[in-house]
Design a protein around this motif. Structure first.
Motif, short mmCIF file in Angstrom:
data_model
loop_
_atom_site.label_atom_id
_atom_site.label_comp_id
_atom_site.label_asym_id
_atom_site.label_seq_id
_atom_site.Cartn_x
_atom_site.Cartn_y
_atom_site.Cartn_z
N LYS A 1 -12.34 -3.18 10.71
CA LYS A 1 -12.29 -2.45 11.99
C LYS A 1 -12.21 -0.94 11.75
N GLU A 2 -12.73 -0.22 12.73
CA GLU A 2 -12.67 1.22 12.61
C GLU A 2 -11.22 1.69 12.62
N GLY A 3 -10.91 2.63 11.79
CA GLY A 3 -9.54 3.14 11.75
C GLY A 3 -8.61 2.31 10.89
N ALA A 4 -9.12 1.28 10.25
CA ALA A 4 -8.27 0.47 9.38
C ALA A 4 -7.86 1.29 8.17
N PRO A 5 -6.70 1.01 7.61
CA PRO A 5 -6.32 1.71 6.38
C PRO A 5 -7.40 1.52 5.32
N ILE A 6 -7.66 2.58 4.57
CA ILE A 6 -8.69 2.51 3.54
C ILE A 6 -8.02 2.19 2.19
N ILE A 7 -8.48 1.14 1.55
CA ILE A 7 -7.82 0.69 0.32
C ILE A 7 -8.26 1.54 -0.87
N HIS A 8 -9.57 1.73 -1.00
CA HIS A 8 -10.08 2.61 -2.06
C HIS A 8 -10.84 3.75 -1.37
N GLU A 9 -10.45 4.97 -1.66
CA GLU A 9 -10.93 6.13 -0.91
C GLU A 9 -12.46 6.22 -0.82
N HIS B 1 0.87 -1.17 0.00
CA HIS B 1 0.00 0.00 0.00
C HIS B 1 0.91 1.22 0.00
N ALA B 2 0.87 1.98 -1.06
CA ALA B 2 1.77 3.14 -1.13
C ALA B 2 1.28 4.11 -2.19
N LYS B 3 1.62 5.37 -1.95
CA LYS B 3 1.38 6.38 -2.99
C LYS B 3 2.57 6.35 -3.95
N ILE B 4 2.28 6.50 -5.23
CA ILE B 4 3.36 6.61 -6.19
C ILE B 4 3.64 8.10 -6.35
N LEU B 5 4.84 8.52 -5.95
CA LEU B 5 5.16 9.95 -6.04
C LEU B 5 5.73 10.30 -7.40
N SER B 6 6.58 9.42 -7.91
CA SER B 6 7.14 9.68 -9.24
C SER B 6 7.69 8.40 -9.85
N ILE B 7 7.72 8.37 -11.16
CA ILE B 7 8.34 7.24 -11.87
C ILE B 7 9.28 7.82 -12.92
N ASP B 8 10.52 7.40 -12.87
CA ASP B 8 11.50 7.89 -13.84
C ASP B 8 12.01 6.70 -14.67
N VAL B 9 11.69 6.73 -15.95
CA VAL B 9 12.05 5.59 -16.81
C VAL B 9 13.24 5.92 -17.72
N THR B 10 13.85 7.08 -17.54
CA THR B 10 14.89 7.53 -18.47
C THR B 10 16.00 6.50 -18.65
N VAL C 1 -14.61 3.72 -0.92
CA VAL C 1 -15.29 2.53 -0.39
C VAL C 1 -15.13 2.54 1.13
N GLU C 2 -16.20 2.99 1.76
CA GLU C 2 -16.17 3.20 3.20
C GLU C 2 -16.03 1.87 3.94
N GLY C 3 -15.13 1.85 4.89
CA GLY C 3 -14.95 0.67 5.72
C GLY C 3 -14.43 -0.53 4.96
N ASN C 4 -13.94 -0.33 3.76
CA ASN C 4 -13.40 -1.41 2.91
C ASN C 4 -14.44 -2.48 2.58
N LEU C 5 -15.71 -2.15 2.75
CA LEU C 5 -16.76 -3.14 2.49
C LEU C 5 -17.13 -3.12 1.00
N ALA C 6 -16.70 -4.15 0.29
CA ALA C 6 -16.93 -4.21 -1.16
C ALA C 6 -18.37 -4.63 -1.47
N PHE C 7 -18.96 -5.44 -0.60
CA PHE C 7 -20.38 -5.79 -0.74
C PHE C 7 -20.88 -6.42 0.56
N ASP C 8 -22.18 -6.41 0.71
CA ASP C 8 -22.82 -7.02 1.89
C ASP C 8 -24.03 -7.77 1.37
N TRP C 9 -23.91 -9.07 1.29
CA TRP C 9 -24.92 -9.90 0.61
C TRP C 9 -25.71 -10.70 1.64
N GLN C 10 -27.00 -10.52 1.62
CA GLN C 10 -27.83 -11.25 2.58
C GLN C 10 -29.15 -11.61 1.90
N PRO C 11 -29.16 -12.70 1.18
CA PRO C 11 -30.34 -13.03 0.38
C PRO C 11 -31.52 -13.53 1.21
#
Lengths: 782, 175
Positions: free
Chosen positions: A145-153, A45-54, A155-165
């Motif tokens: 858990k509350e305060g967990a790192p957020i993977i996609h800004e 998990h990291a921000k990409i600050l720069s990429i230099d391909v020269t 998507v709150e709480g990192n919950l991708a779906f909640d399925w309860q048929p």
């Protein structure tokens, strides 16, 4: 002529493969071909600050270095292809290369193309990427858990779906005589086909046609999606799956690298090859399972089961991969009651984003997990009420008279005879004697255990209407074409795309049986969208049930037409013609006949056909089954646990499977063996380990235990045959049964061996260290 | 990138001479330079055995051998094991007993098992399983590979028996 259907015929696939004449993706070499490699994120998990391909670009032999800034604006993201409805699903598009942020260790950051593979690898070291590392989270429960790192800004709480048929009233559990609760962790495993992923892409800059040879289980799906990702019309994009070295679900997925190879081939006007290394495969190709499964099983003291409630917290990884969301929901959730008549059931699945490689289908996909939890829970229930684990199964298995049977989740099991396979397995195991032996060994202080798995699984995917209703972004019918050449030799084309399953032989047996011709006269083609009509590929044990269904229908159509031609030539009506051993015969008039080859010639020459009949002898069928198929069976595992080391020795493994009508018993047995090895592998040895900051610690074959030959005893297999009523061959599918059934059989056996220690459950894999430690802890408690 | 070195080796009975980078792996040399693509690569840590070939009759993993290390040797790959005109007993065994599914690991496993049979012509089941330690197959669960090796062992024994008969008949004729 000897019967072909049901015969142990050696495979037509093999001559090329045993002589080194296979044609796998990495074997393809095109004039001017260049080689690509991916620079992957070292951080979870990291921000990409720069990429230099020269510097990389200046490296001799390097042709191009692409980053997200180059490709993302001109390509489309790789989509999620199973968008499960009604669960507030939040798929995140996967860009060809990460641009602002990396979400798991191994995510692609740059794509290098060079004159050879070694130079491409050198160039990776010359790309300078500046990262700002962020806190990572790898376990699904931590990610919620509350305060967990957020993977996609977004998507709150990192919950991708909640399925309860379906829900269930609490009172049922509150008022039940007995409720057993258990938390299981179905650990993360890696499918690991022996051939990693790879692609060779070629573009014709004149005509605009592109061909991508790649390691695919479903080339038509890959064409459909890569066409959008690359912006090349489906009509100009040809996907070829040449020989494919195993898949197990990992090659269903639509990934970024194959598309990047296509993009680079177009951009550079050179064929581009990209081949994954094994340690790269561990990072870049889908993982599987990784589900925390909490079970509540209610019932009476007499062993009657009344209700089941399951919560699955599933680790989806950093993205919802191709089929990923369907696995812990539809595939798992609708099968939680297994082979038992449990009147009420409810399920809820949380799909969670984490900083890990995405998870997706792996042999069985959801059904192994469903089977695991119910097979383990029913043992715990039996122990709770002091009932034998065999007795509780006998009491609750769906009865033969109940089929077609609708389970508590609404699925309609097509056919079954669970008691028959159970009794057969008991007989093979000599069960009573096994229990006696267990007692004798116990008296000597030795720990023997016997475990059951009386399973059913859903496969033969499936009715397209249902596919639409469950959010599957595709159809699930299949096509087969039967083409009779003028010589009477036959070509079969199928949209299924086998990669080790022996379909070339199996399908030739089906056609040979129908036509009464030797299988050497029949050639089966698959895996090329350039020559094969739309189809949906090989996964979900669907090839024989669905593709074979289409094949049987197409072959029957050929016979119908051929009979008309024979009748015309023999001056009688088609109803009076019978086809036997490759000869069209006027019923009751010996000698008045035409051979299959003669009719093939007549049809193709078309000098004298019945009035209004089109020439040639060819038929196609697009078969969409009315239902899934439900193979089932009973597996019995016998183990001994070494008290001093905790090592589990597999003493015997008995598998009785019912996969419907069997076309080639040897091939079916091979499928069962392979499935068993993978299912047992999960129970005892395989497992993925991430460090706290998201580094994959089990990223090579040195660290991840792949089952080996001397881990296993000789499997004792047998089958019963209960035909499926939903396809013309009566077939049910066998690819996934072994994996689905075996994991709980092994764990139940080990837990049986450890009962005297009061150990109820241990997390897989049951390594010697884990088992030994559990025994030591328990001793301290006693 | 280093300067290229001249190497020569006999591969499947044919003399080959090339200029090769010292760092090139034997498996890449065989596959990419000599187009012998029957030898496969299944891992990068020398566990899986898909790349097994013989150097001077001894089985080695060509993914952990440099091409230059094989300079001056005789190399045998699956292509040199046998062809459809004359299959090696191990190839026949794999075909007869369904010893392969996807066929990717198969060339390496066959090479290793043919070498095992040379050392131990009548291995027990556990010796075969033990002998497969350096090979990983994900498809078969190994059971039919064991049967394939047993089949090959029987064929080789029969072939030897026949050869002896022919020899003794020949000797008898000369007398």
């Amino acid at each position: 002529m000897a019967k072909l259907h049901g015969a142990r015929i050696k495979r037509q696939e093999d001559p090329r493969l045993i002589t080194g004449n296979g044609n796998f993706t990495d074997d393809i070499k095109l004039p001017g071909m260049v080689h690509a490699r991916v620079l992957r994120s070292p951080y979870a998990h990291a921000k990409i600050l720069s990429i230099d391909v020269t510097q990389a670009l200046e490296h001799p032999g390097v042709l191009a270095v692409y980053t997200g800034k180059d490709v993302n604006p001109v390509m489309q993201p790789v989509p999620t292809s199973w968008v499960v409805p009604g669960c507030n699903i939040k798929p995140k598009p996967r860009m060809p290369l990460a641009e602002e942020k990396v979400h798991y260790a191994g995510e692609g950051v740059a794509f290098v193309v060079a004159e050879d593979r070694y130079i491409a690898k050198d160039a990776l070291e010359k790309i300078k990427v500046e990262y700002e590392e962020l806190p990572a989270v790898t376990h699904q429960e931590d990610a919620l858990k509350e305060g967990a790192p957020i993977i996609h800004e977004d998507v709150e709480g990192n919950l991708a779906f909640d399925w309860q048929p379906a829900e269930i009233e609490d009172e049922i559990f509150e008022q039940a005589e007995v409720v057993v609760k258990q938390r299981f962790y179905e650990q993360r495993v890696v499918p690991n086909p022996m051939e990693t992923r790879g692609a060779v892409a070629q573009y014709n800059s004149g005509g605009g046609e592109m061909t991508i040879w790649c390691t695919s289980q479903n080339p038509h799906i890959h064409r459909m999606v890569y066409s959008e990702v690359l912006g090349i019309p489906e009509s100009k994009l040809r996907i070829v799956a040449p020989d494919v070295g195993g898949g197990f679900g990992a090659k269903i997925g639509v990934y970024t690298e194959e598309a990047l190879a296509g993009y680079a081939a177009k951009h550079l006007k050179r064929p581009v090859k990209w081949i994954e290394e094994r340690s790269e495969h561990f990072l870049a190709t889908n993982h599987a399972r990784d589900e925390v499964i909490e079970v509540e099983l209610a019932g009476n003291k007499d062993g009657t089961l009344t209700a089941l409630r399951v919560v699955n917290t599933a680790n989806m990884g950093a993205y919802l991969s191709t089929m990923g969301a369907g696995v812990p929901t539809i595939d798992f959730g609708l099968m939680i009651t297994g082979a038992y008549d449990i009147p009420k059931a409810a399920v809820r699945t949380y799909g969670v984003y984490t900083n890990t490689t995405p998870t997706d289908a792996y042999r069985g996909a959801g059904k192994p997990e469903a089977t695991f939890q119910i097979e383990r829970a029913i043992d715990l229930f039996a122990h709770e009420i002091g009932m034998d684990v065999l007795e509780i199964r006998r009491k609750n298995l769906v009865k033969k008279e109940a089929f077609p049977y609708t389970n508590a989740m609404g699925l309609n099991y097509d056919s079954g005879n669970y008691q028959l396979s159970l009794e057969k397995a008991l007989e093979m195991a000599n069960y009573e004697e096994l229990r006696e032996e267990q007692k004798r060994l116990a008296a000597e202080g030795r720990l023997m255990g016997i475990g059951f798995s009386t399973y059913v699984e859903l496969c033969g995917l499936g009715p397209s209407k249902v596919a639409g209703a469950i959010g599957f972004q595709g159809g699930l019918w299949e096509n087969s074409t039967v083409r009779v050449h003028p010589s009477g030799k036959v070509a079969v084309y199928t949209g299924a795309s086998p990669h080790g399953q022996g379909v070339k032989t199996t399908f030739a047996q089906v056609v040979g049986e129908k036509f009464g011709i030797p299988i050497e006269d029949i050639e089966v083609y698959s895996g090329d969208t350039g020559s094969i009509a739309m189809g949906w590929g090989t996964y979900g044990s669907r090839t024989t049930a669905v593709g074979g269904g289409a094949l049987a229908i197409a072959a029957d159509r050929v016979v119908d037409k051929a009979k008309k031609i024979a009748a015309h030539e023999l001056e009688t009506s088609p109803e009076d013609i019978e086809l036997k051993d490759g000869v069209f015969q006027v019923k009751g008039v010996p000698g008045r006949q035409r051979t299959f080859q003669e009719i093939a010639k007549s049809a193709n020459m078309a000098w004298d056909l019945p009035e209004g009949m089109e020439p040639a002898l060819e038929a196609q069928s697009f078969f969409d089954p009315e239902n899934f198929v439900y193979p089932f069976g009973t597996h019995i595992c016998v183990v001994e646990v070494d008290k001093d080391t905790g090592k589990v020795e597999l003493k015997r493994y008995i598998a009785v499977d019912d996969v419907g009508r069997v076309i080639n018993p040897t091939i079916v047995e091979g499928q069962v063996h392979g499935g068993l090895a993978q299912g047992i592998g999960q129970a005892l040895w395989e497992g993925t380990v991430y460090s706290e900051n998201g580094q994959l610690l089990s990223g090579t074959f040195m660290d991840y235990t792949m089952p080996q030959a001397d881990f296993f005893p000789e499997f004792e297999t047998a089958y019963t045959e209960t035909p499926s009523p939903v396809n013309p061959l009566g077939a049910k599918g066998v690819g996934e049964t072994g994996t689905t059934a075996s994991t709980p059989a092994v764990v139940n056996a080990v837990m049986d061996a450890l009962r005297s220690y009061g150990i109820k459950d241990l997390e897989m894999p049951l390594t010697p260290e884990k088992v030994w430690a559990a025994m030591q802890n328990r001793r301290e408690l006693v | 990138m280093g300067s290229k070195m001249e190497i020569s080796m006999k591969v499947n009975g044919i003399e080959k001479k090339s200029y090769t980078e010292p760092r090139m792996l034997l498996v890449h040399y065989l596959r990419d330079e000599l187009d012998l693509t029957g030898t496969h690569i299944g891992c990068d840590t020398s566990q899986c055995g898909a790349c097994t070939v013989y150097i001077d009759g001894k089985s080695v993993k060509s993914c952990t051998t440099l091409a230059v290390q094989a300079d001056g040797t005789e190399v045998t790959t699956v292509e040199g094991l046998g062809d459809m005109e004359k299959l090696h007993a191990i190839q026949r065994g794999f075909w007869e007993e369904h010893g392969l599914q996807c066929g990717y690991c198969t060339p390496g496993v066959m090479m290793a098992m043919a070498a095992l049979l040379k050392e131990n012509p009548d291995p027990s089941e556990s010796e075969i399983r033990e002998g497969m330690k350096g090979a990983i197959c994900r498809c078969t669960g190994y059971q039919f590979i064991v049967k394939a090796v047993q089949h090959a062992a029987r064929s080789l024994a029969e072939e030897n028996e026949k050869e002896k008969l022919v020899q003794s008949a020949g000797e008898g004729g000369a007398k």
